[in-house]
Design an enzyme around this catalytic site. Structure first.
Site: not given
Ligand code: PLP
Length: 573
Positions: A284, A361, A364, A387, A526
């Site tokens: 992401h 990270d 998900q 999420k 993203c």
């Molecule tokens: C794998 C992953 N990393 C990071 C993020 C970013 O999360 P946030 O916008 O809550 O900071 C997301 C959000 O869709 C994501 O799916």
């Protein structure tokens, strides 16, 4: 070490406290109680036995005798010695399981401790409790008994009653609505953000209505109860991801903020020209851009672990891409586009083998309760509340204590200091060192019911349910001419399905589905480098969660098929 039995029994303490009228009398009694503690030999007053998170110096020393744990302890503050004495009376002589089950909150209520402890003292008290519970958990684990249910992906979870999606849906008020055409809402955009159960919504409203105040500052009742609620949420998150202490759980605004914190704090202090950062092609943007910014500041170089045509990470390439120049490996546990579940332990171990720090990270992964700090052994794990049934604006940076302790603070301000003079400041201990300013207090507190909801169902059930839905969707989608699913087979993924259709832009599919009440996401999600890897500008993505039904999946597949049949230009039902 010869441990003494508790000097004063819990019943004696209860009796004494019952007769005390004023806070001054109770403080006086705590000081007296502290004097009954036997001296702790200086050789035990070391870092190993020190309880972090207390304003004063506190040491707790365990000893196992047979199946029972006994504790000795002391503090350099007379009143805190009294608190140590209460905990020793409460916990000494119990088995590890009894310690974990002991209703310590009720004891604190009964002794009316909340009514006169300052927030800092109250935090310190909870740090001592957590230390004792961590010792009990460790001893259970050492004896071969699982301290809690394991929550590695798809493994286990609640042993409670069978999961019923119909009952679960009743907990989510938003799902009962229809669109302007009176079509029921079908929400399949869960990877972007989940919906919230009533327990989370009610918790937030309840805090604002009945006990809201700023935390970790004032000593009045409201402030104390809000502080305790926030710290209880921190503890539930600790338990949820199997961190060893609440000082390893930093509240942040979310995954993105957590990664930026690490990049700014650890990255700026540790990286230099020529150092390498290993990312993967399926990240992401939140796990790309902060490292690109860091690379621009330091001269570090980013390398990319490829994704194969099978939508899995190319693990054969991993060892070739790692070297003693690799300072950081940062990757997603689960891809937000492909749903691919990555081999976290293997990647973390490979990174550590070359001396790199590793960040996972888990944005998900955490919605399925599948994060395990002990098992993964990562240096940092980051995720967002929104999420995983929680509020927006709140997330977590988990870090190994030793790693966090070596990191300089990032944001400066209130709450993150021990002292400030005109010449400088001394940073607060963990976790507050990284929590400058007023936190999203209510959002943090509401993470507790979110975690409890997920724990109540169990990770194995959530993932199994999602996979059932995803398999049904894939079975239907593959029959649609020109449709290609981006992602591996069901055993290697969560309930995320991205797809493209020849000759129809994903945007058009999204608009058609919206017109019939089905919410999906279209675009690059993203993850532009991942789409570039497959030569695609965009894709459509349906992401299933615990409250989605097979009927919803069928309606989704039908709607995609109809939009494809209608061809380019079909935007409305
Ligand atoms: C794998 C992953 N990393 C990071 C993020 C970013 O999360 P946030 O916008 O809550 O900071 C997301 C959000 O869709 C994501 O799916």
């Amino acid at each position: 070490m010869a441990t003494s039995p508790p000097q004063v029994s819990l019943d004696e303490i209860r009796e004494e406290v019952a007769d005390l009228e004023t806070p001054e009398e109770r403080i006086g009694y705590l000081i007296e109680l502290g004097q009954t503690l036997p001296d702790l030999p200086v050789e035990y007053q070391t870092e190993i036995f020190r309880v972090l998170g207390c304003q004063s110096m506190v040491w707790v020393v365990p000893e196992m005798r047979g199946k029972q744990l006994y504790f000795r302890g002391t503090s350099d503050a007379p009143m805190v010695r009294g608190l140590v004495a209460i905990l020793i009376s409460a916990y000494s002589g119990r088995s590890s399981r009894e310690i974990l089950d002991f209703p310590i909150e009720s004891l604190f209520e009964e002794l009316r401790l909340k009514s006169f402890l300052t927030p800092m003292r109250s935090n310190g008290l909870y740090s001592m409790v957590q230390r004792i519970q961590a010792i009990a958990r460790e001893s259970l684990a050492a004896s071969g008994e699982a301290p809690e249910v394991a929550v590695a992906i798809g493994k286990s979870g609640s042993d409670g009653p069978e999961f019923s999606v119909a009952t679960c849906r009743e907990d989510f008020p938003i799902l009962a609505q229809c669109n302007s055409d009176d079509r029921p809402l079908i929400y399949l955009d869960n990877a972007a953000s989940s919906q919230r159960p009533s327990s989370v919504i009610d918790c937030m409203s309840d805090v604002y209505r009945t006990h809201y105040a700023n935390v970790h500052r004032s000593g009045h009742d409201l402030a104390i109860s809000t502080t305790m609620a926030m710290e209880a949420a921190r503890e539930s998150l600790r338990r949820f991801i199997h961190a060893s202490g609440t000082d390893e759980i930093i509240f942040t605004p979310g995954t993105t903020a957590s990664i930026n914190l690490v990049a700014r704090s650890w990255g700026d202090a540790n990286l230099q020209e020529g150092d390498e950062i290993l990312l993967t092609e399926l990240e992401h943007h939140s796990n790309i851009v902060p490292w690109q910014q860091l690379a621009a500041r330091t001269g570090a170089v980013i390398r990319w672990l490829p994704v194969g045509d099978d939508f899995l990470l190319d693990m054969a390439a991993l060892s070739k891409m790692l070297s003693d120049r690799t300072r950081l490996v940062s990757f997603s546990a689960v891809s937000n586009v492909l749903g691919t579940i990555n081999p976290v332990r293997e990647i973390v171990a490979a990174g550590h083998k070359v001396g790199a720090r590793v960040l996972v990270d888990a944005a998900q992964a955490v919605p399925h309760g599948s994060v395990d700090a002990i098992d993964w052994d990562a240096d940092w794990i980051v995720f967002s509340g929104h999420k995983m049934l929680g509020p927006t604006g709140i997330g977590v940076l988990y870090g190994k204590r030793s790693v966090l302790e070596a990191m300089p603070p990032f944001l400066g301000g209130g709450n993150m200091i021990k002292s400030v003079t005109k010449n400088g400041f001394e940073s607060a201990d963990l976790p507050h060192r990284f929590e400058a300013g007023t936190a999203p207090i209510v959002e943090a507190i509401a993470m507790k019911p979110a975690v409890e909801y997920l724990e109540g169902i169990g990770s194995h059930r959530i993932l199994a349910h999602e996979r059932e839905l995803a398999q049904r969707a894939m079975d239907g989608l593959v029959k649609i001419p020109g449709l290609k699913i981006l992602g591996p087979g069901i055993q290697a993924k969560t309930g995320i399905i991205s797809f493209v259709v020849d000759s129809i832009h994903p945007d058009q599919i999204g608009q058609y589905l919206n017109a019939v009440g089905i919410a999906i996401r279209v675009g690059h999600h993203c993850a532009m480098p991942l789409h570039q890897r497959f030569g695609l500008p965009a894709s459509a993505r349906a992401s299933f969660y615990l409250y989605n039904t097979l009927q919803e999946v069928d309606a989704f597949v039908d709607a995609v098929a109809r939009s494809v049949r209608l061809g380019p230009g079909s935007r409305s039902a």
